[in-house]
Design an enzyme around this catalytic site. Structure first.
Site, PDB file in Angstrom:
ATOM      1  N   ASP A  34       7.336  12.466  13.180  1.00 33.19           N
ATOM      2  CA  ASP A  34       7.211  12.242  11.671  1.00 33.19           C
ATOM      3  C   ASP A  34       5.919  12.901  10.875  1.00 33.19           C
ATOM      4  O   ASP A  34       5.315  12.199  10.180  1.00 33.19           O
ATOM      5  CB  ASP A  34       7.630  10.997  11.120  1.00 33.19           C
ATOM      6  CG  ASP A  34       8.076  10.934   9.536  1.00 33.19           C
ATOM      7  OD1 ASP A  34       8.403  12.079   9.139  1.00 33.19           O
ATOM      8  OD2 ASP A  34       8.262   9.907   9.083  1.00 33.19           O
TER       9      ASP A  34
ATOM     10  N   PHE B 195       9.059   4.038   8.510  1.00 37.70           N
ATOM     11  CA  PHE B 195       9.126   3.138   9.580  1.00 37.70           C
ATOM     12  C   PHE B 195       8.985   1.662   8.837  1.00 37.70           C
ATOM     13  O   PHE B 195       9.282   0.707   9.536  1.00 37.70           O
ATOM     14  CB  PHE B 195       8.537   3.268  10.640  1.00 37.70           C
ATOM     15  CG  PHE B 195       8.409   4.344  11.416  1.00 37.70           C
ATOM     16  CD1 PHE B 195       9.657   4.610  12.130  1.00 37.70           C
ATOM     17  CD2 PHE B 195       7.492   5.436  11.221  1.00 37.70           C
ATOM     18  CE1 PHE B 195       9.736   5.966  12.656  1.00 37.70           C
ATOM     19  CE2 PHE B 195       7.588   6.614  11.886  1.00 37.70           C
ATOM     20  CZ  PHE B 195       8.713   6.996  12.507  1.00 37.70           C
ATOM     21  N   GLY B 196       8.647   1.510   7.533  1.00 37.38           N
ATOM     22  CA  GLY B 196       8.569   0.167   6.924  1.00 37.38           C
ATOM     23  C   GLY B 196       7.539   0.173   5.755  1.00 37.38           C
ATOM     24  O   GLY B 196       7.018   1.260   5.755  1.00 37.38           O
ATOM     25  N   ILE B 197       7.317  -0.979   5.598  1.00 35.38           N
ATOM     26  CA  ILE B 197       6.404  -0.905   4.349  1.00 35.38           C
ATOM     27  C   ILE B 197       5.073  -1.478   4.752  1.00 35.38           C
ATOM     28  O   ILE B 197       4.921  -2.359   5.671  1.00 35.38           O
ATOM     29  CB  ILE B 197       6.852  -1.899   3.288  1.00 35.38           C
ATOM     30  CG1 ILE B 197       8.153  -1.638   2.914  1.00 35.38           C
ATOM     31  CG2 ILE B 197       6.146  -2.168   1.992  1.00 35.38           C
ATOM     32  CD1 ILE B 197       8.985  -2.676   1.771  1.00 35.38           C
ATOM     33  N   VAL B 198       3.967  -0.933   4.174  1.00 29.87           N
ATOM     34  CA  VAL B 198       2.649  -1.334   4.560  1.00 29.87           C
ATOM     35  C   VAL B 198       2.040  -1.928   3.506  1.00 29.87           C
ATOM     36  O   VAL B 198       2.053  -1.857   2.305  1.00 29.87           O
ATOM     37  CB  VAL B 198       1.838  -0.012   4.482  1.00 29.87           C
ATOM     38  CG1 VAL B 198       0.528  -0.535   5.333  1.00 29.87           C
ATOM     39  CG2 VAL B 198       2.428   0.981   5.713  1.00 29.87           C
TER      40      VAL B 198
ATOM     41  N   LYS C 153       1.667  -3.262   8.623  1.00 31.39           N
ATOM     42  CA  LYS C 153       2.960  -2.557   8.787  1.00 31.39           C
ATOM     43  C   LYS C 153       4.039  -3.384   9.177  1.00 31.39           C
ATOM     44  O   LYS C 153       3.829  -4.080  10.258  1.00 31.39           O
ATOM     45  CB  LYS C 153       2.964  -1.259   9.388  1.00 31.39           C
ATOM     46  CG  LYS C 153       4.176  -0.526   9.274  1.00 31.39           C
ATOM     47  CD  LYS C 153       4.070   0.991   9.665  1.00 31.39           C
ATOM     48  CE  LYS C 153       4.627   1.854   8.505  1.00 31.39           C
ATOM     49  NZ  LYS C 153       4.099   3.142   8.640  1.00 31.39           N
TER      50      LYS C 153
ATOM     51  N   LEU D 153       0.816  -1.256   0.145  1.00 31.64           N
ATOM     52  CA  LEU D 153      -0.062  -0.073   0.113  1.00 31.64           C
ATOM     53  C   LEU D 153       0.907   1.366   0.055  1.00 31.64           C
ATOM     54  O   LEU D 153       0.470   2.394  -0.455  1.00 31.64           O
ATOM     55  CB  LEU D 153      -1.014  -0.207   1.161  1.00 31.64           C
ATOM     56  CG  LEU D 153      -2.225  -0.845   1.296  1.00 31.64           C
ATOM     57  CD1 LEU D 153      -2.585  -1.100   2.685  1.00 31.64           C
ATOM     58  CD2 LEU D 153      -3.008  -0.573   0.249  1.00 31.64           C
TER      59      LEU D 153
ATOM     60  N   GLY E 206       6.391   3.839   4.361  1.00 34.02           N
ATOM     61  CA  GLY E 206       6.633   4.750   4.966  1.00 34.02           C
ATOM     62  C   GLY E 206       8.006   5.018   5.780  1.00 34.02           C
ATOM     63  O   GLY E 206       8.951   4.164   5.152  1.00 34.02           O
TER      64      GLY E 206
END
Ligand SMILES: *[C@@H]1O[C@H](CO)[C@@H](O)[C@H](O)[C@H]1NC(C)=O
Ligand SMILES: *[C@@H]1O[C@H](CO)[C@@H](O)[C@H](O)[C@H]1NC(C)=O
Ligand SMILES: *[C@@H]1O[C@H](CO)[C@@H](O)[C@H](O)[C@H]1NC(C)=O
Ligand SMILES: *[C@@H]1O[C@H](CO)[C@@H](O)[C@H](O)[C@H]1NC(C)=O
Ligand SMILES: *[C@@H]1O[C@H](CO)[C@@H](O)[C@H](O)[C@H]1NC(C)=O
Ligand SMILES: *[C@@H]1O[C@H](CO)[C@@H](O)[C@H](O)[C@H]1NC(C)=O
Ligand SMILES: *[C@@H]1O[C@H](CO)[C@@H](O)[C@H](O)[C@H]1NC(C)=O
Ligand SMILES: *[C@@H]1O[C@H](CO)[C@@H](O)[C@H](O)[C@H]1NC(C)=O
Ligand SMILES: *[C@@H]1O[C@H](CO)[C@@H](O)[C@H](O)[C@H]1NC(C)=O
Length: 836
Positions: free
Chosen positions: A660, A545-548, A566, A540, A543
């Site tokens: 953020d 902090f990581g992939i969603v 996430k 999706l 971000g």
């Protein structure tokens, strides 16, 4: 021999130079002797003009950017923008002539314009007679006088282009013609004509070819037709009044019989713009930068006008017209549409997808039995396409209206009168007369093909899909794709059931530990989330902090929910306890402006967080799309986000600093309410780490200065980022625009200081109407982006100021020490906001 040749060339050049200098001698008292000429030239030295006695007007060549050509014209010479009022209508593709073209005043043929290679490009069409001299007056008329030095054989006033000046008039049969575009000086689509019947009309050409022989349609008429007292002349008198003089001496004024300013102190002009607007302007005569002010325009709202209910006046088919505060129309294609001719922004828009046609080739685009529709809607707020509906339903709600259009292969768009009478209209293609206005009472839903998916449609369970989706998402998604994932999940689950019968519980009810129960959170196994996301198939978004990933969870036997999963990157291994603590803190948050946490997975290396899915994407997508979202929605969003941050800072069991805040981390729910996501993660990922520069998790353009210093990170970093985002929300512009080299916070402060807030919001009429709020928000934003954290208000004060409870004082310069932060790259230096 060589020397001789050289001398001859030299002599020739000298002679040429001399003729040039002689020919462009200053004209005395506006009188131009026969034989004089002017040459179009890049270099200042040779380009000159003939001036009227007091120098108000000049006649000569003007360079037109960016078409790289010149136009022979008359212009206001004493004002900074040197507005052109007349030009020679040359038969070239741009109506312009090349460098080196020459105009000469001849006795026999009047003004003759020639190409540098000698061909004639244009000449003044004269009755038989000999020209004795030319005369340019302080009214702006250039006339060729006969031998008696009295009779005008030819004049610019009698051969107008798109502009009228005071003392100029149009006789029966005469007309003004618009330019093609601002810089293309060929004749355009519009005319102002005093017809043979005495009626003054604005006309639009019914053709793309611009053939004069095609029919014109009227979009304004003075109603001074025969047989009563027909108009005999359009008069623009010395005092700046414009009226049709009728045969019985009555005056029919174009726009009231008041002129706001005197013609002694102000220049006046009336121009038929290339976009069809006929308008009168005035400009102070003294030097000064105030520019032209609009006195009146016809039509009042050109977006509202059609000709004969058939022709789009301002914008093409499928295009949306937005009236600027100068009454000029702006046209924009809706999302998923683009210009047919990319150089004509006033032209038609075509869909970027295959349209539904009801033809046999469409027999597989909808599949009723499987409840899959390949189409979806894009929503255009306060937008209407009047006049082309083929069906109308009263007492429908929005959902019913959309459903009706979706299941109707004729339907290209649905209009829903949400703010008025709850009426639903259905439209066919092409859509015409599109207009958007701040007080529009309807919304448009255009039916577009869902974006192509990589996976073929297989099957789909459950009819009321929309009902099943709890809410919401992290980015975009397509249901066809999601469907596949569901199937994948279903299959995988079957397999695992065979292997381990005791794991046959439904996923949603999975392995909840006592700890999680108390938080009302679910604890997932990694396997379950692999299944839910089809092994992390549909991304999706990415971000900080990581992939969603998008996923589907089965809640009961035949209902499922869409979730956003996430996958956190690089969490240190030895802090299992802290992870649980942080998730607990996140899990305890409950606020309507925060994304809700559903559960998590914490198995060794893999740390996953499961959120509710929000359907309307990120604020970044919403803000920076065009047409821009309504001002009302933007205000609501700004306040909602502030409340969400306030909750994180002050109302949670434990303070959460987001670190953020940016439009990409704000999601929109089904009501376009803002929801903050990714909160609490900064701490999670920086646990046991000192925040050195390399660890900064914030995003370019939104991070406060203290990140780069050795000073503590407090909740004020969020206030800073909020300030940047508030400016973005007000202006619908990105914090850092690399294309335009604009640093929003610097520009906004400059505009604020210089009282030019309207520059920030450009032609956003709704915002202009609410300029006090715009100013208030800009001031609040500037307080928030103060370089010194102590100067920034707390979020509580920010919300109070936004809500009007607290007063907003004028903010100081946000970056008084900005020079110490200047990067090498000047264009990107921005005070406290050095870029990572
Ligand atoms: C300028 O022209 C006006 C009339 O057009 C005339 O009265 C005046 O004497 C002229 N002045 C000069 C210097 O030629
Ligand atoms: C303009 O020029 C084109 C070709 O150069 C010619 O065919 C056309 O007739 C001209 N139009 C007029 C009005 O002179
Ligand atoms: C100017 O407009 C004419 C149509 O009136 C078009 O044919 C021509 O290509 C345009 N020129 C440029 C440079 O866009
Ligand atoms: C406008 O005037 C020009 C020249 O006077 C003429 O050729 C043209 O046909 C007129 N157009 C209309 C729409 O009357
Ligand atoms: C002239 O005729 C118009 C109608 O055509 C009428 O309204 C107006 O009063 C007349 N004016 C005079 C001075 O008779
Ligand atoms: C122009 O027209 C207005 C309104 O009819 C009139 O009051 C004014 O005197 C006129 N000005 C001149 C210079 O004729
Ligand atoms: C729909 O039909 C067209 C041809 O009629 C075919 O090319 C296309 O693959 C079909 N699409 C689906 C999803 O079956
Ligand atoms: C769908 O359309 C295609 C192409 O027009 C045709 O070959 C096929 O038979 C149609 N299928 C059905 C179910 O009508
Ligand atoms: C529609 O879906 C059903 C299964 O629900 C399937 O049997 C049928 O072939 C599909 N029709 C088309 C045209 O794809």
């Amino acid at each position: 021999m060589r020397l001789l040749l050289f001398s001859i060339i030299h002599l020739c050049l000298l002679l040429q130079l001399q003729t040039l200098i002689v020919s462009s001698q200053i004209i005395v008292n506006g009188s131009v002797p026969v034989g004089r000429s002017l040459i179009a030239s890049e270099s200042q030295q040779f380009s000159s003009s003939w001036l009227s006695p007091s120098g108000h007007f000049a006649f000569g060549f003007r360079k037109i950017q960016p078409n790289d050509g010149f136009t022979l014209s008359i212009w206001f010479d004493k004002i900074p923008d040197k507005t052109i009022v007349w030009h020679a209508q040359v038969n070239t593709t741009t109506g312009l002539v090349p460098d080196g073209s020459k105009v000469t005043l001849t006795a026999g043929r009047g003004l003759v314009l020639t190409h540098p290679r000698g061909q004639q490009l244009w000449r003044s069409l004269l009755p038989p007679g000999t020209v004795s001299r030319g005369r340019i007056t302080d009214d702006g008329n250039f006339a060729l006088l006969g031998e008696d030095s009295e009779t005008e054989l030819w004049s610019s006033f009698a051969n107008p282009t798109d502009t009228l000046l005071p003392t100029q008039s149009i006789e029966v049969g005469g007309n003004l013609s618009s330019h093609r575009t601002e810089t293309n000086f060929t004749k355009g689509r519009f005319r102002l004509r005093l017809g043979d019947d005495g009626d003054l009309q604005l006309l639009v050409l019914n053709s793309k070819s611009l053939a004069e022989t095609d029919e014109y349609f009227s979009y304004y008429a003075s109603d001074t037709k025969a047989p009563l007292s027909p108009g005999i002349r359009l008069v623009f008198n010395q005092s700046g009044y414009m009226y049709v003089l009728q045969s019985n001496d009555s005056r029919s004024y174009i726009k009231g019989n008041e002129v706001p300013v005197s013609s002694g102190d102000y220049y006046h002009r009336a121009v038929l713009h290339f976009d069809g607007l006929f308008a009168q302007y005035y400009h102070p005569k003294g030097q000064g930068n105030s520019g032209w002010t609009l006195a009146w325009s016809e039509p009042e709202n050109i977006c509202d006008r059609s000709a004969a209910d058939v022709l789009n006046i301002a914008c093409g088919f499928n295009s949306i017209c937005n009236l600027g505060n100068n009454k000029r129309p702006k046209c924009q294609c809706p999302e998923r549409f683009s210009l047919v001719d990319s150089s004509d922004e006033y032209g038609d828009c075509k869909p970027d997808f295959k349209m539904e046609t009801c033809g046999p080739e469409d027999n597989n685009t909808t599949n009723e039995s499987a409840d899959v529709n390949l189409y979806e809607f894009i929503r255009l707020d306060r937008t209407n396409f009047p006049k082309t509906d083929y069906a109308r339903y009263a007492n429908y709600d929005e959902e019913l209206c959309k459903a009706s259009c979706l299941s109707d292969c004729f339907c290209a768009a649905a209009i829903f009168g949400s703010r008025r009478d709850q009426v639903c209209w259905k439209k066919k293609f092409p859509l015409s007369f599109g207009q958007r206005s701040s007080n529009g009472d309807s919304d448009t839903f255009i039916k577009v093909l869902k974006r192509p998916t990589k996976v073929p449609i297989t099957e789909k369970k459950g009819k009321n899909r929309d009902w099943l989706i709890i809410g919401c998402s992290v980015l975009l998604g397509t249901s066809a794709f999601g469907n596949f994932i569901f199937v994948a999940l279903y299959r995988k689950k079957k397999k695992s059931m065979k292997k381990k019968p005791n794991q046959s519980r439904e996923i949603g009810a999975a392995t909840a530990t006592a700890n999680a129960m108390e938080l009302n959170l679910r604890v997932f196994t990694h396997k379950e989330l692999v299944a839910a996301t089809g092994d992390f198939m549909e991304e999706l978004g990415r971000g900080t902090f990581g992939i969603v990933y998008k996923g589907f969870l089965k809640v009961t036997r035949d209902s499922e929910v869409t979730v956003a999963v996430k996958k956190l990157d690089s969490v240190a291994q030895d802090n299992e306890k802290e992870f649980k603590n942080e998730v607990k803190v996140i899990g305890q948050t409950h606020h309507k402006n925060l994304v809700r946490l559903i559960g998590f997975c914490n198995e060794g290396q893999s740390r996953l967080i499961v959120y509710e899915y929000l359907p309307h994407g990120t604020l970044a997508d919403y803000l920076f799309r065009r047409p821009r979202p309504s001002w009302e929605d933007r205000r609501r969003i700004a306040v909602g986000i502030a409340r969400g941050i306030l909750y994180l800072h002050e109302e949670c069991s434990e303070q959460i600093i987001h670190c953020d805040i940016k439009p990409h981390n704000i999601l929109l729910d089904e009501n376009y309410c803002p929801r903050i996501s990714d909160f609490g993660l900064a701490k999670l990922l920086m646990m046991n780490q000192t925040h050195t520069l390399t660890n900064i998790r914030g995003t370019k353009g939104y991070v406060a200065a203290e990140w780069f210093r050795n000073s503590p990170i407090t909740s004020k970093v969020d206030v800073y980022s909020y300030g940047v985002m508030l400016l973005e929300t007000v202006c619908c512009k990105k914090a850092v625009d690399f294309e335009d080299n604009v640093i929003l916070i610097d520009w906004a402060y400059d505009c604020f200081r210089q009282g030019r807030l309207d520059d920030l919001i450009e032609d956003d009429l709704e915002a202009i109407d609410d300029i006090e709020t715009v100013e208030k928000y800009v001031k609040i934003a500037i307080w928030c982006i103060q370089e010194e954290p102590g100067m920034r208000p707390k979020m509580r004060i920010v919300t109070q100021m936004l809500e009007g409870v607290a007063q907003v004082h004028d903010p100081p310069n946000p970056s008084p020490y900005s020079s110490t932060f200047t990067c090498d790259d000047q264009s990107l230096s921005s005070g406290p906001m050095s870029l990572v």
